[in-house]
Design an enzyme around this catalytic site. Structure first.
Site, mmCIF file in Angstrom:
data_model
loop_
_atom_site.group_PDB
_atom_site.id
_atom_site.type_symbol
_atom_site.label_atom_id
_atom_site.label_comp_id
_atom_site.label_asym_id
_atom_site.label_seq_id
_atom_site.Cartn_x
_atom_site.Cartn_y
_atom_site.Cartn_z
ATOM 1 N N GLU A 310 0.816 -1.212 0.000
ATOM 2 C CA GLU A 310 0.000 0.000 0.000
ATOM 3 C C GLU A 310 0.856 1.271 0.000
ATOM 4 O OE1 GLU A 310 -2.365 0.491 3.446
ATOM 5 O OE2 GLU A 310 -0.898 -0.356 4.824
ATOM 6 N N LYS A 405 17.742 -13.788 -16.868
ATOM 7 C CA LYS A 405 17.990 -14.965 -16.017
ATOM 8 C C LYS A 405 17.083 -16.148 -16.383
ATOM 9 C CE LYS A 405 19.685 -12.117 -12.236
ATOM 10 N NZ LYS A 405 19.818 -10.932 -13.123
ATOM 11 N N THR A 467 30.923 -10.375 -6.030
ATOM 12 C CA THR A 467 30.961 -11.833 -5.878
ATOM 13 C C THR A 467 32.165 -12.471 -6.567
ATOM 14 O OG1 THR A 467 29.489 -12.016 -7.775
ATOM 15 C CG2 THR A 467 28.468 -12.049 -5.599
#
Length: 611
Positions: A310, A405, A467
């Site tokens: 909301e 992906k 990473t």
């Protein structure tokens, strides 16, 4: 000071200068001063009246002399020349030309003294006032019209913190010249040396026509100097008056993507949106909210903002209502969960949208690895509910947002997106609604992307976590991604997978380094830490499988992929069973099905039995 007061002062000063010049000219030419004869009285009066009239005609008294330049000097020169000629003609007519030498000498003195008095004001500003408010020595990259405009604004703005010292331009014809008194002192490859030699404290890039690849090259040279670098605002913002030419902005990561944004067909988009009812799922998200902004520009009759959160729906609702408060666009918020099929049916029945942009999804890869059942519920079942409701209520076009992906997926998130694509392509075969898929890579600045994370890590002093040093990704901006989605809806015939030509992929470590430098730090200060590839991640992403690739572009820089095998029965079985499966088993089922390994395995079993 009021204008009439200023005018009176200048007229008095100029009258004094004219009289002084005539007297001094008499002294130089005749060896004495004669003020009582009629020749002096008539000539002086004529010269003063001529000067006053011409200065008024040329609007010289309206000039701001603290910004005096060659233009003002030319006006003074023309005025002196005309006045001298008129006075000489008058002298010849009335007095036989006996004081011609005095008039010419007085004209030369008047030009020197009047122009000198004016430029003393400019000199006072430059040497006294500006020195009281020290300015940063600034290098302007680009000696074209934009760079000249920037330099002029900086020179004329007494409140500016920047003082242009020199230009940089690769155009050899401009080098060693001066523009507005500012030298062009070298090319882009000389930036580092010039910054050190001229003690530059600030750099402004003022070449609006730069491609992102060229900007990246220039910016990398600027980074070597460790001097703050800013860029000229976008031309459309300057023209529209949103910003002024001296309101520079910091260089953003988006500026360094190395490619120009795709230009879209606004006419076809307008045909599909203007005066139509548009519904956006996930309207409170980073992509969904931008789709709403882009769609609203084309003046739909109604814009339905559908989402589960909301606060985010309220935020985009208030933003759009404020932006389009004077436009006849009805903006309607709908709080709904995609997993509630009845609610989705109810919404479609109430508004009968012409086009649906389906942006709602879970997209965070590591989180979905830990919660595969939630990915199934939101990404797969939610898509099925939205698509079924759209088909049942005869929506013209349904555009699903997918991801790179989904190509050869190694993650739960990618697998659910791929299975959702299969559902959408099958729906297109069975429905009157045109169902299409839009696939793109990572979106800069979207929630859950690396940019917000990197910025937070930099703000906390580092290190920035990457990473893997070889990890690469395709990137695009949020507005560009949203425009592609809208363009796909306009181009849709049904069943397509639209893919943006995203240029060259970007190394994440390079992105991290650029962001560190853009933040005013060095890589050594912040540091970069490699943490290892996370579950579900790949070193690189693909946008289309080999069997999906079509050679042609449906639109400049927008490709279209062909349909591949669809496993609807298996998807139905998975949906029926997913809630009873262990997480690892569910993850394995998803990946096998998305990568077509399940069908291959069945064929192998059949082949072994028949043999």
């Amino acid at each position: 000071m009021k204008y009439w007061q200023r005018l009176s002062i200048f007229i008095c000063i100029d009258s004094f200068i004219i009289l002084f010049s005539i007297l001094f000219a008499q002294l130089l030419v005749n060896g004495g001063v004669h003020v009582s004869n009629s020749t002096f009285m008539v000539t002086s009066s004529a010269i003063i009246l001529s000067y006053s009239f011409l200065f008024y005609y040329f609007k010289l008294y309206k000039k701001a002399w603290e910004y005096a330049s060659l233009g003002e000097l030319m006006i003074i020169f023309k005025t002196v020349t005309i006045t001298t000629l008129v006075s000489a003609l008058l002298s010849i007519t009335m007095f036989g030309g006996k004081n011609i030498r005095v008039i010419i000498t007085a004209g030369i003195l008047q030009f020197l003294i009047i122009s000198g008095s004016r430029f003393c004001i400019r000199l006072y500003r430059d040497l006294v006032i500006l020195n009281q408010n020290p300015q940063k020595r600034t290098l302007v990259i680009g000696a074209g019209s934009a760079g000249t405009m920037v330099a002029r604004q900086l020179l004329h703005n007494k409140d500016s913190e920047l003082l242009p010292i020199g230009f940089i331009d690769d155009n050899i014809k401009k080098q060693n010249l001066q523009i507005l008194g500012i030298p062009v002192i070298g090319g882009v490859m000389d930036i580092e040396k010039i910054v050190e030699t001229f003690q530059i404290e600030h750099i402004v890039i003022a070449i609006p026509s730069l491609s992102r690849r060229e900007l990246n090259t220039i910016f990398q040279e600027c980074l070597k100097t460790k001097v703050k670098t800013q860029i000229l605002p976008m031309i459309e913002d300057l023209v529209s008056g949103k910003v002024s030419v001296n309101q520079f902005r910091d260089v953003q990561v988006e500026d360094l993507l190395g490619r120009m944004p795709v230009e879209l067909d606004t006419a076809s988009i307008a045909d599909s949106i203007t005066n139509k009812v548009v519904l956006v799922t996930g309207a409170g998200g980073s992509i969904g909210s931008e789709i709403c902004r882009q769609a609203a520009k084309f003046k739909p009759a109604k814009l339905i903002l559908l989402g589960h959160g909301e606060n985010s729906i309220y935020s985009i609702e208030m933003e759009l209502k404020e932006t389009y408060k004077n436009e006849p666009i009805e903006i309607i918020p709908e709080i709904a969960d995609l997993q509630d099929s009845k609610k989705m049916m109810s919404v479609m029945e109430e508004y009968h949208p012409h086009v649906v942009y389906h942006a709602a999804a879970h997209k965070h890869v590591p989180l979905m690895e830990r919660n595969p059942e939630e990915a199934v519920k939101n990404n797969l079942i939610g898509t099925i509910n939205a698509a079924n409701a759209a088909s049942w209520h005869n929506v013209d076009t349904f555009v699903m947002i997918s991801s790179d992906k989904a190509v050869n997926p190694t993650s739960v998130m990618g697998a659910t997106k791929r299975l959702s694509e299969m559902v959408i392509q099958q729906m297109n075969k069975e429905s009157e609604t045109k169902f299409v898929v839009v696939r793109f890579g990572n979106v800069l600045g979207s929630r859950g992307s690396v940019i917000p994370l990197f910025k937070k890590q930099i703000a906390n002093g580092g290190p920035v976590t990457v990473t893997h040093p070889e990890m690469i990704r395709y990137f695009m901006t949020i507005p560009e991604a949203s425009r592609l989605v809208i363009q796909a809806g306009a181009l849709a015939n049904g069943g397509e997978i639209f893919v943006l030509d995203m240029g060259e992929p970007v190394k994440i470590v390079d992105l991290a380094e650029n962001l560190i430098k853009l933040s005013g730090h060095t890589v050594e200060d912040i540091g970069i830490e490699f943490t290892g590839i996370r579950p579900g991640e790949k070193l690189y992403e693909e946008l289309l499988k080999d069997e999906e690739v079509l050679d042609r572009q449906i639109y400049p820089k927008i490709f279209i992929g062909r349909s591949t095998n669809l496993y609807l029965q298996e998807i139905e079985e998975l949906i029926a069973e997913y809630s009873s499966l262990e997480k690892e088993e569910l993850r394995e089922r998803l990946l096998n099905l998305a990568n077509h390994r399940l069908r291959v395995k069945r064929k192998s079993i059949v082949a072994s039995l028949s043999s």
